[in-house]
Motif scaffolding. Structure first.
Motif, PDB file in Angstrom:
ATOM      1  N   GLY A  55      -3.820   0.548  -9.320  1.00 39.47           N
ATOM      2  CA  GLY A  55      -4.807   1.105  -8.514  1.00 39.47           C
ATOM      3  C   GLY A  55      -4.309   1.221  -7.134  1.00 39.47           C
ATOM      4  O   GLY A  55      -4.320   2.253  -6.493  1.00 39.47           O
ATOM      5  N   PHE A  56      -3.288   0.524  -6.738  1.00 38.14           N
ATOM      6  CA  PHE A  56      -2.507   0.589  -5.370  1.00 38.14           C
ATOM      7  C   PHE A  56      -1.589   1.602  -5.319  1.00 38.14           C
ATOM      8  O   PHE A  56      -1.745   2.586  -4.585  1.00 38.14           O
ATOM      9  N   THR A  57      -1.023   2.013  -6.545  1.00 36.89           N
ATOM     10  CA  THR A  57      -0.012   3.089  -6.599  1.00 36.89           C
ATOM     11  C   THR A  57      -1.039   4.593  -6.628  1.00 36.89           C
ATOM     12  O   THR A  57      -0.728   5.575  -5.910  1.00 36.89           O
ATOM     13  N   THR A  58      -1.954   4.523  -7.373  1.00 38.51           N
ATOM     14  CA  THR A  58      -3.007   5.836  -7.342  1.00 38.51           C
ATOM     15  C   THR A  58      -3.688   5.989  -5.907  1.00 38.51           C
ATOM     16  O   THR A  58      -3.618   7.060  -5.464  1.00 38.51           O
ATOM     17  N   LEU A  59      -4.095   4.933  -5.380  1.00 38.58           N
ATOM     18  CA  LEU A  59      -4.411   5.217  -3.762  1.00 38.58           C
ATOM     19  C   LEU A  59      -3.280   5.808  -2.815  1.00 38.58           C
ATOM     20  O   LEU A  59      -3.491   6.605  -2.060  1.00 38.58           O
ATOM     21  N   LEU A  60      -2.063   5.159  -3.102  1.00 38.01           N
ATOM     22  CA  LEU A  60      -0.888   5.548  -2.134  1.00 38.01           C
ATOM     23  C   LEU A  60      -0.541   6.936  -2.548  1.00 38.01           C
ATOM     24  O   LEU A  60      -0.546   7.777  -1.612  1.00 38.01           O
ATOM     25  N   ALA A  62      -2.946   9.364  -3.728  1.00 37.54           N
ATOM     26  CA  ALA A  62      -3.887  10.489  -3.629  1.00 37.54           C
ATOM     27  C   ALA A  62      -4.090  10.500  -1.829  1.00 37.54           C
ATOM     28  O   ALA A  62      -4.794  11.594  -1.725  1.00 37.54           O
ATOM     29  N   PHE A  63      -4.022   9.572  -1.060  1.00 37.10           N
ATOM     30  CA  PHE A  63      -4.487   9.359   0.258  1.00 37.10           C
ATOM     31  C   PHE A  63      -3.081   9.570   1.238  1.00 37.10           C
ATOM     32  O   PHE A  63      -3.355   9.156   2.418  1.00 37.10           O
ATOM     33  N   THR A  64      -2.136   9.841   0.717  1.00 37.36           N
ATOM     34  CA  THR A  64      -0.714  10.061   1.760  1.00 37.36           C
ATOM     35  C   THR A  64       0.050  11.295   1.200  1.00 37.36           C
ATOM     36  O   THR A  64      -0.185  11.865   0.247  1.00 37.36           O
ATOM     37  N   ARG A  67       1.845  12.431  -2.308  1.00 37.25           N
ATOM     38  CA  ARG A  67       1.085  13.270  -3.465  1.00 37.25           C
ATOM     39  C   ARG A  67       1.852  14.753  -3.302  1.00 37.25           C
ATOM     40  O   ARG A  67       1.868  15.562  -4.444  1.00 37.25           O
TER      41      ARG A  67
END
Length: 289
Positions: A55-60, A62-64, A67
């Motif tokens: 989850g943390f990797t996905t958020l990192l 998607a919102f930084t 990507r």
């Protein structure tokens, strides 16, 4: 049945069986930290850690900005920049094409050359000009009524203004005797006006100087761009008073009469007028006397 129950109890015992994890000082064997663990706790904790890491990797991503480094991914900002650059490129191409056509016209003016297949506006008017004798000019009833209505409106119009357009009045660049007339058949798209050397040459209308240089054939040349696609050309000058890019007013001195260039036979002004890329006879608009 008893075997299955016994097997389940054995699996449950192994999962819930407690183990002790101890951290010791290697030198003194002093116990520092200890944990009580079971296989079930280790499995559950490991699973939760893996889920949290995903989850943390996905958020990192998607919102930084990270990507943007993923192959095949295109951000909205990059798409917007690509669109803007596409529009700018298209505008530059159109501007470049327009500039090239404009420079071609200037080049033709300097050479005094027109392609054989080029048709001037005057030739088109002559070709399609109607013969008044072939047209029935007898007014019809509707035409008479309209004329009467317009005349009545003009009679009582208190705000009538003079609509004569004086913007197209051209001032003579110089006064003198014309030694050679305009002759399109001989490709002499100008009038040669004889005048004393160093006589002032004036601009025929408001405009901007787009060319003011020396040429081998016609000496000092100055070209002024006026509104509505009108160009005025002054050749064989003795000197130039204006530079490229300067704005001039009608009647302002821009050069002096000279005898420069290889194609000159004496002090005179070689004067041309071009309208939308086609030469016109200057004597139709200017009186040089």
């Amino acid at each position: 049945m008893a075997k299955k129950t016994k097997k389940r109890k054995e699996i449950k015992r192994k999962l819930l069986h407690k183990y002790r994890l101890v951290i010791l000082n290697e030198s003194t064997f002093e116990e520092k930290i200890s944990f009580k663990l079971s296989r079930l706790n280790v499995f559950v904790t490991g699973t939760l850690c893996i889920i949290a890491l995903i989850g943390f990797t996905t958020l990192l991503i998607a919102f930084t900005p990270l990507r943007e480094y993923i192959p095949g991914y295109s951000s909205t900002k990059l798409k917007r920049q690509a669109t803007v650059l596409t529009y700018k490129t298209d505008s530059l191409v159109r501007r470049l094409n327009y500039t090239n056509r404009y420079l071609d016209n200037i080049r033709k003016v300097l050479r005094g050359d027109i392609e054989n297949n080029e048709v001037s506006r005057d030739s088109l008017f002559g070709k399609f000009k109607l013969d008044p004798s072939t047209v029935d000019l007898t007014p019809i009833k509707q035409d008479s009524l309209l004329r009467a209505e317009v005349a009545l409106e003009d009679k009582y119009n208190l705000f009538e203004q003079n609509t004569t357009n004086t913007d197209f009045i051209l001032f003579p660049p110089i006064s003198g005797i014309i030694s050679q007339e305009y002759d399109a058949n001989a490709k002499h798209y100008a009038v040669d006006v004889v005048a004393p050397k160093d006589s002032p040459v004036k601009a025929i209308a408001n405009g901007m100087v787009i060319f003011a240089e020396w040429t081998a054939d016609t000496g000092y040349v100055i070209i002024i761009e006026h509104k509505d696609g009108l160009l005025s050309i002054y050749k064989h000058n003795g000197s130039l008073n204006k530079k490229q890019g300067e704005v001039v007013r009608a009647g302002e001195v821009i050069a002096s009469v000279g005898n420069t260039g290889e194609l000159t036979t004496g002090p005179h002004l070689h004067f041309e007028i071009w309208n939308n890329g086609a030469p016109v006879n200057p004597t139709d608009f200017i009186d040089f006397k």
